[in-house]
Design a protein around this motif. Structure first.
Motif, mmCIF file in Angstrom:
data_model
loop_
_atom_site.group_PDB
_atom_site.id
_atom_site.type_symbol
_atom_site.label_atom_id
_atom_site.label_comp_id
_atom_site.label_asym_id
_atom_site.label_seq_id
_atom_site.Cartn_x
_atom_site.Cartn_y
_atom_site.Cartn_z
ATOM 1 N N CYS A 7 52.269 26.516 42.073
ATOM 2 C CA CYS A 7 51.393 27.679 42.321
ATOM 3 C C CYS A 7 50.750 28.163 41.035
ATOM 4 O O CYS A 7 51.285 27.979 39.939
ATOM 5 N N ASN A 8 49.631 28.831 41.255
ATOM 6 C CA ASN A 8 48.925 29.464 40.159
ATOM 7 C C ASN A 8 49.246 30.958 40.251
ATOM 8 O O ASN A 8 48.974 31.575 41.280
ATOM 9 N N PHE A 9 49.833 31.521 39.218
ATOM 10 C CA PHE A 9 50.157 32.951 39.232
ATOM 11 C C PHE A 9 49.102 33.707 38.438
ATOM 12 O O PHE A 9 48.866 33.386 37.274
ATOM 13 N N THR A 10 48.468 34.668 39.076
ATOM 14 C CA THR A 10 47.448 35.449 38.378
ATOM 15 C C THR A 10 47.863 36.922 38.398
ATOM 16 O O THR A 10 48.588 37.361 39.306
ATOM 17 N N TYR A 11 47.418 37.666 37.410
ATOM 18 C CA TYR A 11 47.905 39.048 37.258
ATOM 19 C C TYR A 11 46.763 39.989 36.923
ATOM 20 O O TYR A 11 45.828 39.618 36.211
ATOM 21 N N ILE A 12 46.861 41.187 37.455
ATOM 22 C CA ILE A 12 45.939 42.249 37.036
ATOM 23 C C ILE A 12 46.738 43.548 37.050
ATOM 24 O O ILE A 12 47.629 43.720 37.887
ATOM 25 N N GLU A 13 46.427 44.426 36.096
ATOM 26 C CA GLU A 13 47.191 45.683 36.032
ATOM 27 C C GLU A 13 46.523 46.786 36.836
ATOM 28 O O GLU A 13 45.310 46.965 36.767
#
Ligand code: G1P
Length: 286
Positions: A106-112
């Protein structure tokens, strides 16, 4: 859905959004330094159950709407070479297999999310991670189990028949508990015993004002149209933007389906539900 050539086409949902910025104050002091999504049922953190459910429904991008205090979630899905070296060639070697598998496929992406302004705001914050495609949402507090297909997989199948609609998972709750949930009103779809065309919905009504006892639980499939609606959704009396209010607008256009899923759901956002999940899992495994 049928293509222009009459063939069945499957609309793949690639991305799952996890709103995980909240403080988890109900679990203090445990959640002072540890994100609530990292609390385990037996040895597996809630967030990992959520990611595995999304994977079971074919999703490969895990979009985390997070906060600066939740670094442990990111760490959980990254390799840890020291621990791996320490368990190599021992009986514990396989204990990291599932999480390592998730990390590698999986590709884990993040935003705050810098302000806690409700679930609708959290989902809107994730827009740059999603773009213009249908996506799923999992609230990891709601831990779902099923004997057959996962709840999200069941929902992605239903979505194929209603590609212009958002799908929400529902379950019947005691009337005395409706004030903890988004509640729907709707009509069963023709020939169906578990899917409703929603005609209205209300966030956390008092029992007297609830149209039904069909409560929304933390699984959604949303079309990208939701972002345009969320942009215009006013805050509620507590200053929060609710996904239920945005979905209410789409329900007036016949674009929301509620699905009574096959399976069991534990409210791990409450101590009682967390203990119930722990007991149920322990009974199965120990
Ligand atoms: C949120 C939603 C609510 C939904 C619930 C499911 O509420 O606002 O509509 O029924 O999740 O768990 P929360 O539990 O974040 O207060």
């Amino acid at each position: 859905m049928k293509s222009m050539f009459g063939l069945e086409t499957f609309i793949k949902i690639n991305k799952c959004l996890f709103p995980v910025a909240g403080y988890g104050t109900r679990f203090l002091p445990a959640t002072k330094a540890i994100p609530k999504e990292m609390l385990p049922i037996l040895t597996k953190p809630l967030i990992q159950y959520g990611v595995e459910e999304a994977m079971s429904a074919g999703m490969t991008t895990m979009a985390m709407v997070t906060s600066k205090y939740k670094q442990a979630i990111k760490n959980h899905f990254e390799p840890h070479s020291d621990i791996e070296a320490s368990i190599k060639d021992t009986a514990k070697e396989s204990l990291l297999d599932e999480v390592n598998h998730a990390s590698s496929v999986c590709n884990f992406t993040y935003i705050e999310q810098d302000k806690m302004l409700g679930l609708g705001h959290a989902i809107y914050t994730g827009k740059p991670l999603i773009g213009n495609e249908p996506f799923a949402v999992i609230l990891p507090d709601d831990l779902c189990t099923s004997v057959s297909e996962s709840v999200l997989k069941q929902m992605t199948k239903l979505y194929q028949q209603h590609p212009n609609c958002c799908i929400v998972a529902i379950e019947e709750v005691p009337m005395t508990e409706v004030d903890k949930y988004g509640v729907i009103d709707g009509e069963l779809l023709e020939g169906s015993s578990n899917a409703y065309r929603v005609n209205s919905m209300v966030e956390k009504p008092s029992p007297e004002n609830a149209p039904t006892n069909l409560a929304i639980i933390g699984r959604y499939i949303l079309t990208p149209e939701i972002f345009d609606v969320l942009e215009k959704t006013p805050a509620d009396k507590n200053g929060e933007i609710q996904i239920t209010d945005a979905l209410m607008i789409l329900s007036k256009q016949g674009k929301v389906i509620a699905y009574k899923f096959d399976g069991e759901r534990f409210d791990c956002g409450s101590v009682k539900g967390f203990v119930a999940a722990t007991n149920a899992f322990a009974k199965k495994l120990l």
